[in-house]
Design an enzyme around this catalytic site. Structure first.
Site, mmCIF file in Angstrom:
data_model
loop_
_atom_site.group_PDB
_atom_site.id
_atom_site.type_symbol
_atom_site.label_atom_id
_atom_site.label_comp_id
_atom_site.label_asym_id
_atom_site.label_seq_id
_atom_site.Cartn_x
_atom_site.Cartn_y
_atom_site.Cartn_z
ATOM 1 N N GLY A 46 0.833 -1.198 0.000
ATOM 2 C CA GLY A 46 0.000 0.000 0.000
ATOM 3 C C GLY A 46 0.867 1.247 0.000
ATOM 4 N N GLN A 51 3.351 9.909 0.680
ATOM 5 C CA GLN A 51 4.633 9.219 0.850
ATOM 6 C C GLN A 51 5.609 9.502 -0.289
ATOM 7 O OE1 GLN A 51 2.535 5.335 1.927
ATOM 8 N NE2 GLN A 51 4.407 5.163 3.116
ATOM 9 N N CYS A 94 5.865 0.068 7.541
ATOM 10 C CA CYS A 94 5.512 1.204 6.702
ATOM 11 C C CYS A 94 6.734 1.570 5.859
ATOM 12 C CB CYS A 94 5.121 2.380 7.594
ATOM 13 S SG CYS A 94 4.693 3.849 6.662
ATOM 14 N N LEU A 95 6.518 1.822 4.566
ATOM 15 C CA LEU A 95 7.642 2.177 3.692
ATOM 16 C C LEU A 95 8.296 3.485 4.140
ATOM 17 C CD1 LEU A 95 6.072 1.245 0.240
ATOM 18 C CD2 LEU A 95 7.809 -0.040 1.504
ATOM 19 N N HIS A 136 -4.587 1.957 7.530
ATOM 20 C CA HIS A 136 -3.202 2.447 7.617
ATOM 21 C C HIS A 136 -2.987 3.566 6.583
ATOM 22 C CE1 HIS A 136 1.342 1.563 7.925
ATOM 23 N NE2 HIS A 136 1.250 2.374 6.888
ATOM 24 N N GLU A 137 -3.486 3.341 5.356
ATOM 25 C CA GLU A 137 -3.269 4.335 4.292
ATOM 26 C C GLU A 137 -4.123 5.593 4.512
ATOM 27 O OE1 GLU A 137 -0.752 3.900 2.531
ATOM 28 O OE2 GLU A 137 -0.470 1.780 2.928
ATOM 29 N N HIS A 140 -2.417 7.857 6.747
ATOM 30 C CA HIS A 140 -1.387 8.663 6.068
ATOM 31 C C HIS A 140 -1.975 9.963 5.514
ATOM 32 C CE1 HIS A 140 2.391 6.509 6.016
ATOM 33 N NE2 HIS A 140 1.848 5.396 5.598
HETATM 34 ZN ZN ZN Z 1 2.636 3.469 5.732
#
Ligand code: ZN
Length: 174
Positions: A46, A51, A94-95, A136-137, A140
């Protein structure tokens, strides 16, 4: 399509609230294509536009396994219609917080409305991993990271570790 750089903590852009998309034009589609390529390359399941430094309410998700056909989900301007009271735990990463994982409790299911890649209004009821990933997204888009759901002690520990990683990387570069 083009692969973009993924921002990592403590970049302050990650803490900003993203703006709704007002028009789904070629620029929006290019953004989604770039997000998908960036997510696949990472690899991740995701990615939110913030990001890669774009403060728009756009998310891409793909939960297909490596040996399966790709199955991207494009989510624009998501709204949570409802969330279950029942919670589920997943070990989340998380990236934007490389190499750190922690167990996070979230509603086990949720229903959202959103616009798809072509601007069509859709609704989905998500369970399990997809529900966790969507939440989660969406976090963000509101400047929230998974570490914000942890106790202060656990959060501080992750921040300390990522700072250490950063120092190590900087030393190599220098
Ligand atoms: Zn994340």
């Amino acid at each position: 399509m083009a692969k973009k750089k993924i921002l990592t903590i403590p970049n302050s852009i990650l803490r900003k609230v993203s703006e709704p998309v007002t028009k789904i034009d070629t620029e929006t589609k290019k953004l989604m294509d770039n997000m998908l390529e960036t997510m696949y390359a990472a690899p991740g399941i995701g990615l939110a536009a913030v990001q890669i430094g774009v403060l728009k309410r756009v998310i891409v998700i793909d939960l297909s396994k490596a040996d399966e056909k790709k199955d991207p989900l494009f989510i624009i301007n998501p709204e949570i219609i409802n969330k279950s009271n029942e919670l589920a735990s997943y070990e989340e990463g998380c990236l934007s917080i490389p190499n750190q994982f922690a167990e996070v409790k979230r509603p086990i299911s949720c229903k959202i409305s959103f616009l798809d890649y072509n601007g069509k209004k859709k609704e989905i009821s998500a369970n399990g991993l997809l529900a966790t990933c969507i939440q989660h997204e969406i976090d963000h888009l509101n400047g929230i990271l998974f570490i914000d759901h942890l106790s202060k002690l656990k959060k501080d520990l992750i921040l300390k570790k990522t700072n250490k990683q950063k120092i190590k990387i900087d030393r190599v570069v220098v």
